[in-house]
Design a protein around this motif. Structure first.
Motif, mmCIF file in Angstrom:
data_model
loop_
_atom_site.group_PDB
_atom_site.id
_atom_site.type_symbol
_atom_site.label_atom_id
_atom_site.label_comp_id
_atom_site.label_asym_id
_atom_site.label_seq_id
_atom_site.Cartn_x
_atom_site.Cartn_y
_atom_site.Cartn_z
ATOM 1 N N GLN A 127 5.878 -10.177 -23.707
ATOM 2 C CA GLN A 127 6.593 -8.918 -23.896
ATOM 3 C C GLN A 127 7.174 -8.412 -22.580
ATOM 4 O OE1 GLN A 127 3.587 -6.465 -25.819
ATOM 5 N NE2 GLN A 127 4.620 -6.638 -27.799
ATOM 6 N N GLN A 172 9.956 -11.358 -27.655
ATOM 7 C CA GLN A 172 8.987 -11.010 -28.709
ATOM 8 C C GLN A 172 7.984 -12.154 -28.867
ATOM 9 O OE1 GLN A 172 10.300 -8.886 -32.372
ATOM 10 N NE2 GLN A 172 9.634 -10.752 -33.395
ATOM 11 N N TYR A 213 6.990 -14.003 -34.576
ATOM 12 C CA TYR A 213 7.633 -13.667 -35.848
ATOM 13 C C TYR A 213 6.631 -13.995 -36.937
ATOM 14 C CZ TYR A 213 12.348 -11.845 -36.217
ATOM 15 O OH TYR A 213 13.419 -11.004 -36.275
ATOM 16 N N TYR A 219 2.300 -7.513 -31.887
ATOM 17 C CA TYR A 219 3.119 -8.402 -31.070
ATOM 18 C C TYR A 219 4.226 -9.081 -31.876
ATOM 19 C CZ TYR A 219 -0.853 -7.574 -28.060
ATOM 20 O OH TYR A 219 -1.836 -6.955 -27.310
ATOM 21 N N PRO A 246 7.659 -8.227 -34.896
ATOM 22 C CA PRO A 246 8.780 -7.294 -35.072
ATOM 23 C C PRO A 246 8.285 -5.929 -35.508
ATOM 24 C CG PRO A 246 8.701 -8.890 -36.860
ATOM 25 C CD PRO A 246 7.697 -9.340 -35.856
ATOM 26 N N GLU A 247 9.129 -4.925 -35.323
ATOM 27 C CA GLU A 247 8.740 -3.549 -35.647
ATOM 28 C C GLU A 247 8.300 -3.428 -37.097
ATOM 29 O OE1 GLU A 247 10.639 0.982 -35.485
ATOM 30 O OE2 GLU A 247 11.652 -0.705 -34.498
ATOM 31 N N SER A 287 11.600 -15.469 -30.980
ATOM 32 C CA SER A 287 10.188 -15.244 -30.667
ATOM 33 C C SER A 287 9.678 -16.479 -29.953
ATOM 34 C CB SER A 287 9.362 -14.962 -31.926
ATOM 35 O OG SER A 287 9.182 -16.135 -32.699
#
Length: 427
Positions: A178, A183, A186, A239, A241-242, A261
């Protein structure tokens, strides 16, 4: 090793019609024994087309037909009800195998000489799936898969990231990734079944491999055994996606393939899909480091394909000849190369490079089956896990898991308890 084209799948659609009712047995007047395989992996239809052609070209006394329909499991169950049995079935090592053994649908194959060539780890995995201990061997493990964490090897080398061996190291790595503006994960959790991938990979290292059997025997509960698995599975969401539930399996494969990712917690079965998006991607993998002691980590691996002779097959010798042909080194290597699988047969087989990071665990037999292979489908455990990851209510999830298990597994629980009472194993 990349996926190879092994032939057209078109022939597999039509072959079942001729042999569907003939069966493995043949009368004295027949010169050719018909053997039919019904197998459940349509993605491997091209390989089985090639096997069918090669076997028939080299055998005059046995004619083999193989079908690979999309809905093989439904077709199998329908044919079993009608007592219209195929001679051999190709299925996964999951709860359906447990049901078929328990129902007496499969023949005892302990007299098959090729069984000695199969890795004992995978034989043990199948034995453990039996609802109650059953004398005999009812399936020959053919190919296995593995689940852990796939990673973008080029990104790791470029940034100097180290492969983690403990849970703390994994979280530290995620923070480092990060910090580098990338990212870490996934997921693909919009498709509920994908929630089982990190769940299984964590559970095999954090819970005993016989957890489900012990719950059936009344010796423990999932609330006792699954808490750490649930908490760590939830932690991984930090860790990703939102909104990890906005993306499905194909979305996650595509995002990972495009470098969005660094890692993807999924099984080896996803590699062909990822490479179809980015054929040049350099993928490797490592075992989920669920523990603080690396020695406690376990590879999540199960029997993805086994072959079993049905009880109604009248010529077991011919069926064994077919299975031996499938197990010939060249044929098995062709399958595992095409499907990014792991051989269940002992020998010097070339593992897909994407699984290189798991090789030491495979060679050592340090593995445990997917926990969900014991879950009844009616329980919808994948949806239950997805709901938990959305709501983040560990206690409610664990209690609900136990309640659903008791509801949807009551027949198996009854059989286990009756067996234990009869054999005195509940003492």
């Amino acid at each position: 090793m990349r996926k190879r084209n092994v032939g057209s799948a078109a022939a597999a659609i039509a072959v079942i019609a001729v042999a569907a009712l003939s069966g493995c047995g043949s009368g004295e007047e027949d010169k050719v024994t018909e053997v039919e395989i019904l197998q459940y992996k349509p993605e491997a239809a091209a390989y089985f087309d090639q096997v069918e052609s090669a076997f028939n070209a080299s055998h005059n006394d046995i004619r083999l037909t193989i079908s690979s329909p999309n809905d093989a499991s439904t077709i199998m169950r329908t044919r079993f009800i009608r007592e219209d049995y195929p001679d051999i079935i190709g299925i996964g090592g999951d709860i359906n195998y447990s049901y078929y053994v328990d129902a007496g649908i499969l023949a005892d194959m302990s007299d098959y000489e090729g069984l000695a060539d199969i890795s004992q780890s995978y034989v043990d995995i199948l034995d453990a799936l039996e609802i109650v201990p059953t004398d005999g061997t009812y399936g020959i493990p053919y190919a296995a898969n593995a689940a852990g964490i796939l990673y973008n090897q080029d990104l790791f080398e470029e940034h100097g990231w180290e492969i983690p061996e403990t849970w703390t190291e994994l979280l530290d790595l995620c923070g480092e990734i990060q910090a580098d503006g990338i990212q870490p994960f996934y997921f693909g959790f919009r498709d509920v079944w994908t929630c089982l991938a990190p769940w299984n990979a964590l559970a095999v290292g954090l819970t005993p491999s016989d957890t489900c059997q012990r719950v059936n025997a009344g010796e423990t509960t999932f609330a006792q055994e699954y808490r750490e698995t649930a908490e760590k599975c939830m932690k991984l969401l930090e860790y990703g996606p939102e909104d990890p539930f906005a993306y499905g399996y194909n979305d996650a494969c595509t995002a990972f393939a495009n470098g969005q990712s660094a890692m993807y917690p999924i099984g080896s079965y996803a590699v062909p899909q990822i490479l179809s998006v980015n054929p040049d991607m350099n993928i490797n993998s490592f075992v989920m480091p669920a523990n603080e002691n690396p020695e406690d980590n376990t590879l999540n691996s199960g029997v993805d394909l086994l072959f079993a002779v049905t009880e109604k097959c009248g010529n077991k010798e011919a069926a064994y000849e077919v299975i031996s042909f499938l197990l010939e080194d060249e044929n098995l290597q062709e399958y595992i190369s095409a499907q990014n699988a792991i051989s269940c047969k002992k020998g010097d087989f070339q593992l897909a490079p994407e699984l290189e990071g798991m090789q030491t665990f495979i060679e050592a037999g340090k593995m445990a089956d997917f926990q969900d292979h014991y879950y009844p489908s009616e329980m919808a455990a994948d949806a239950l896990i997805q709901t938990f990851l959305i709501n983040k209510d560990v206690d409610g999830f664990l209690n609900d898991f136990d309640r659903r298990w008791q509801r949807y597994n009551r027949d198996i629980i009854r059989k286990v308890q009756e067996y234990n009472e009869e054999h005195g194993t509940d003492e």
